[in-house]
Design a protein around this motif. Structure first.
Motif, PDB file in Angstrom:
ATOM      1  N   MET A   1       0.836  -1.200   0.000  1.00  8.49           N
ATOM      2  CA  MET A   1       0.000   0.000   0.000  1.00  8.49           C
ATOM      3  C   MET A   1       0.874   1.255   0.000  1.00  8.49           C
ATOM      4  O   MET A   1       1.766   1.386   0.833  1.00  8.49           O
ATOM      5  N   THR A   2       0.633   2.128  -0.963  1.00  8.28           N
ATOM      6  CA  THR A   2       1.309   3.424  -1.024  1.00  8.28           C
ATOM      7  C   THR A   2       0.380   4.472  -0.431  1.00  8.28           C
ATOM      8  O   THR A   2      -0.747   4.650  -0.897  1.00  8.28           O
ATOM      9  N   ALA A   3       0.837   5.173   0.603  1.00  6.13           N
ATOM     10  CA  ALA A   3       0.009   6.157   1.302  1.00  6.13           C
ATOM     11  C   ALA A   3       0.480   7.568   0.955  1.00  6.13           C
ATOM     12  O   ALA A   3       1.624   7.938   1.231  1.00  6.13           O
ATOM     13  N   LEU A   4      -0.413   8.344   0.349  1.00  4.45           N
ATOM     14  CA  LEU A   4      -0.107   9.704  -0.090  1.00  4.45           C
ATOM     15  C   LEU A   4      -0.770  10.704   0.843  1.00  4.45           C
ATOM     16  O   LEU A   4      -1.947  10.559   1.179  1.00  4.45           O
ATOM     17  N   GLY A   5      -0.041  11.733   1.245  1.00  2.71           N
ATOM     18  CA  GLY A   5      -0.581  12.740   2.151  1.00  2.71           C
ATOM     19  C   GLY A   5      -0.854  14.050   1.438  1.00  2.71           C
ATOM     20  O   GLY A   5       0.009  14.571   0.728  1.00  2.71           O
ATOM     21  N   ILE A   6      -2.059  14.591   1.625  1.00  3.03           N
ATOM     22  CA  ILE A   6      -2.458  15.857   1.019  1.00  3.03           C
ATOM     23  C   ILE A   6      -2.893  16.809   2.116  1.00  3.03           C
ATOM     24  O   ILE A   6      -3.754  16.481   2.937  1.00  3.03           O
ATOM     25  N   LEU A   7      -2.318  18.007   2.128  1.00  4.28           N
ATOM     26  CA  LEU A   7      -2.770  19.084   3.007  1.00  4.28           C
ATOM     27  C   LEU A   7      -3.646  20.017   2.193  1.00  4.28           C
ATOM     28  O   LEU A   7      -3.187  20.625   1.221  1.00  4.28           O
ATOM     29  N   THR A  47       1.779  23.073  10.146  1.00  4.42           N
ATOM     30  CA  THR A  47       2.354  22.161  11.135  1.00  4.42           C
ATOM     31  C   THR A  47       1.350  21.152  11.675  1.00  4.42           C
ATOM     32  O   THR A  47       1.632  19.949  11.747  1.00  4.42           O
ATOM     33  N   ALA A  48       0.163  21.626  12.085  1.00 10.58           N
ATOM     34  CA  ALA A  48      -0.805  20.711  12.696  1.00 10.58           C
ATOM     35  C   ALA A  48      -1.221  19.620  11.720  1.00 10.58           C
ATOM     36  O   ALA A  48      -1.340  18.446  12.080  1.00 10.58           O
ATOM     37  N   GLY A  49      -1.444  19.994  10.454  1.00 14.52           N
ATOM     38  CA  GLY A  49      -1.831  19.006   9.453  1.00 14.52           C
ATOM     39  C   GLY A  49      -0.737  17.991   9.192  1.00 14.52           C
ATOM     40  O   GLY A  49      -1.013  16.798   9.017  1.00 14.52           O
ATOM     41  N   VAL A  50       0.499  18.448   9.183  1.00 12.38           N
ATOM     42  CA  VAL A  50       1.623  17.540   8.954  1.00 12.38           C
ATOM     43  C   VAL A  50       1.707  16.507  10.071  1.00 12.38           C
ATOM     44  O   VAL A  50       1.953  15.319   9.824  1.00 12.38           O
ATOM     45  N   ASP A  51       1.471  16.936  11.299  1.00 14.99           N
ATOM     46  CA  ASP A  51       1.509  15.990  12.416  1.00 14.99           C
ATOM     47  C   ASP A  51       0.485  14.878  12.216  1.00 14.99           C
ATOM     48  O   ASP A  51       0.774  13.700  12.471  1.00 14.99           O
ATOM     49  N   GLU A  52      -0.704  15.229  11.751  1.00 16.17           N
ATOM     50  CA  GLU A  52      -1.752  14.230  11.536  1.00 16.17           C
ATOM     51  C   GLU A  52      -1.367  13.262  10.422  1.00 16.17           C
ATOM     52  O   GLU A  52      -1.575  12.047  10.529  1.00 16.17           O
ATOM     53  N   LEU A  53      -0.791  13.777   9.342  1.00 14.78           N
ATOM     54  CA  LEU A  53      -0.372  12.901   8.247  1.00 14.78           C
ATOM     55  C   LEU A  53       0.778  11.993   8.662  1.00 14.78           C
ATOM     56  O   LEU A  53       0.840  10.826   8.265  1.00 14.78           O
ATOM     57  N   ARG A  54       1.691  12.520   9.457  1.00 12.77           N
ATOM     58  CA  ARG A  54       2.810  11.699   9.918  1.00 12.77           C
ATOM     59  C   ARG A  54       2.300  10.524  10.748  1.00 12.77           C
ATOM     60  O   ARG A  54       2.761   9.395  10.603  1.00 12.77           O
ATOM     61  N   THR A  60       4.482  10.613   1.523  1.00 11.28           N
ATOM     62  CA  THR A  60       4.752  11.913   0.922  1.00 11.28           C
ATOM     63  C   THR A  60       3.721  12.903   1.438  1.00 11.28           C
ATOM     64  O   THR A  60       2.668  12.515   1.940  1.00 11.28           O
ATOM     65  N   VAL A  61       4.032  14.195   1.293  1.00 13.35           N
ATOM     66  CA  VAL A  61       3.074  15.251   1.638  1.00 13.35           C
ATOM     67  C   VAL A  61       3.093  16.299   0.531  1.00 13.35           C
ATOM     68  O   VAL A  61       4.164  16.763   0.125  1.00 13.35           O
ATOM     69  N   VAL A  62       1.892  16.662   0.051  1.00 15.80           N
ATOM     70  CA  VAL A  62       1.783  17.740  -0.933  1.00 15.80           C
ATOM     71  C   VAL A  62       0.819  18.790  -0.394  1.00 15.80           C
ATOM     72  O   VAL A  62      -0.298  18.466   0.020  1.00 15.80           O
ATOM     73  N   THR A  90       9.250  13.271   5.325  1.00 13.94           N
ATOM     74  CA  THR A  90       9.015  12.591   4.052  1.00 13.94           C
ATOM     75  C   THR A  90       9.271  13.574   2.917  1.00 13.94           C
ATOM     76  O   THR A  90       9.329  14.785   3.146  1.00 13.94           O
ATOM     77  N   PRO A  91       9.393  13.096   1.669  1.00 13.47           N
ATOM     78  CA  PRO A  91       9.427  14.033   0.546  1.00 13.47           C
ATOM     79  C   PRO A  91       8.160  14.883   0.519  1.00 13.47           C
ATOM     80  O   PRO A  91       7.080  14.412   0.890  1.00 13.47           O
ATOM     81  N   ALA A  92       8.292  16.141   0.078  1.00 14.27           N
ATOM     82  CA  ALA A  92       7.153  17.060   0.070  1.00 14.27           C
ATOM     83  C   ALA A  92       7.180  17.930  -1.175  1.00 14.27           C
ATOM     84  O   ALA A  92       8.227  18.125  -1.799  1.00 14.27           O
ATOM     85  N   SER A  93       6.022  18.453  -1.512  1.00 17.29           N
ATOM     86  CA  SER A  93       5.903  19.350  -2.651  1.00 17.29           C
ATOM     87  C   SER A  93       4.643  20.182  -2.476  1.00 17.29           C
ATOM     88  O   SER A  93       4.017  20.167  -1.410  1.00 17.29           O
ATOM     89  N   SER A  94       4.264  20.913  -3.530  1.00 12.21           N
ATOM     90  CA  SER A  94       3.052  21.731  -3.507  1.00 12.21           C
ATOM     91  C   SER A  94       2.386  21.646  -4.872  1.00 12.21           C
ATOM     92  O   SER A  94       2.989  21.203  -5.856  1.00 12.21           O
ATOM     93  N   THR A  95       1.150  22.095  -4.937  1.00 11.08           N
ATOM     94  CA  THR A  95       0.413  22.033  -6.198  1.00 11.08           C
ATOM     95  C   THR A  95       1.052  22.911  -7.267  1.00 11.08           C
ATOM     96  O   THR A  95       1.079  22.540  -8.444  1.00 11.08           O
ATOM     97  N   SER A  96       1.581  24.056  -6.890  1.00 10.30           N
ATOM     98  CA  SER A  96       2.237  24.917  -7.879  1.00 10.30           C
ATOM     99  C   SER A  96       3.435  24.219  -8.511  1.00 10.30           C
ATOM    100  O   SER A  96       3.606  24.216  -9.742  1.00 10.30           O
ATOM    101  N   LEU A  97       4.273  23.609  -7.689  1.00 11.61           N
ATOM    102  CA  LEU A  97       5.411  22.865  -8.222  1.00 11.61           C
ATOM    103  C   LEU A  97       4.948  21.641  -8.999  1.00 11.61           C
ATOM    104  O   LEU A  97       5.570  21.260 -10.004  1.00 11.61           O
ATOM    105  N   ALA A  98       3.833  21.060  -8.565  1.00 11.22           N
ATOM    106  CA  ALA A  98       3.289  19.904  -9.282  1.00 11.22           C
ATOM    107  C   ALA A  98       2.922  20.270 -10.716  1.00 11.22           C
ATOM    108  O   ALA A  98       3.144  19.475 -11.645  1.00 11.22           O
TER     109      ALA A  98
END
Length: 233
Positions: A1-7, A47-54, A60-62, A90-98
């Motif tokens: 299972m690959t788990a992807l994190g979205i903020l 920060t708070a959202g990242v803690d939940e995804l972790r 990953t987190v985008v 984890t590796p991270a990015s944003s929608t603009s960079l995407a």
């Protein structure tokens, strides 16, 4: 299972993400955590959202905000995701960079853009694309439209925006509004304009997959996920 994190900021088009998860198949999980609706992209907001995804164990987190990433400029957006990666572990990015990475993936160096946001936000985004080496051949605005209004748009309104934004010399059409529901419409949009159409939720999930070194064939999500030729109707 690959788990992807979205903020994701606020509550607008978040139901695109479980739809995309379904289209990707059973071994990919898309975990979405809401941040405060303001799209400033500050460390305090993320920060708070990242803690939940972790805690959820995402790989990953985008950060799914265009305004809250491209608004920092090319260098600032990279600084932002470096900080996000340190927070998440984890590796991270944003929608603009995407968007920039996705355009490189489909080898589209000339694009037209359709927006619903205020002119100053649209300019920040097109300047961001240009900083990433993309030529913007045209910009068409249907707004300014509030995020809540944009979230209420259906197939016909999104289709009209894509058609209005298209330019003959553009190799792709970009619809960067993260409040638009687009996951169900991408093949229809591409057939209407006869070229790839990149949308916010689509490229956000693609970017999260890219960060895990996965490529998934999903024709229902358009040329970005298939690289198949488009037949215009």
């Amino acid at each position: 299972m690959t788990a992807l994190g979205i903020l994701y900021p606020g509550h607008f088009a978040e139901d695109d993400y479980p739809r995309i998860e379904q289209l990707l198949g059973g071994d990919i999980r898309v975990d979405l955590v809401h941040t405060d609706p303001g799209e400033d992209g500050t460390p305090q907001q993320l920060t708070a959202g990242v803690d939940e995804l972790r805690l959820a164990g995402t790989e990953t987190v985008v950060w799914a905000s265009v305004t809250g990433s491209s608004g920092y400029g090319w260098d600032g957006a990279h600084d932002q995701v470096r900080s996000l990666a340190r927070l998440a572990g984890t590796p991270a990015s944003s929608t603009s960079l995407a968007f920039v990475n996705a355009l490189r993936e489909i080898e589209a160096g000339r694009v037209s853009v359709g927006v619903t946001c205020p002119p100053e936000e649209a300019t920040l985004f097109t300047d961001f694309l240009r900083a990433g080496g993309v030529t913007v051949t045209g910009l068409r605005s249907a707004g300014p439209v509030s995020a809540a209004e944009a979230a209420g748009w259906g197939e016909e309104q999104v289709l009209a925006l894509a058609r209005a934004a298209d330019e003959p010399d553009a190799q792709a059409v970009v619809l960067p509004d993260t409040a638009l529901h687009t996951a169900a419409f991408v093949p229809l949009l591409e057939k209407a304009v006869g070229k790839p159409v990149l949308t916010a939720s689509q490229v956000t999930v693609w970017e999260a997959l890219r960060l895990t070194d996965r490529r998934v064939n999903a024709p229902e999500l358009g040329a970005l996920f298939t690289r198949q030729p488009i037949v215009q109707v």
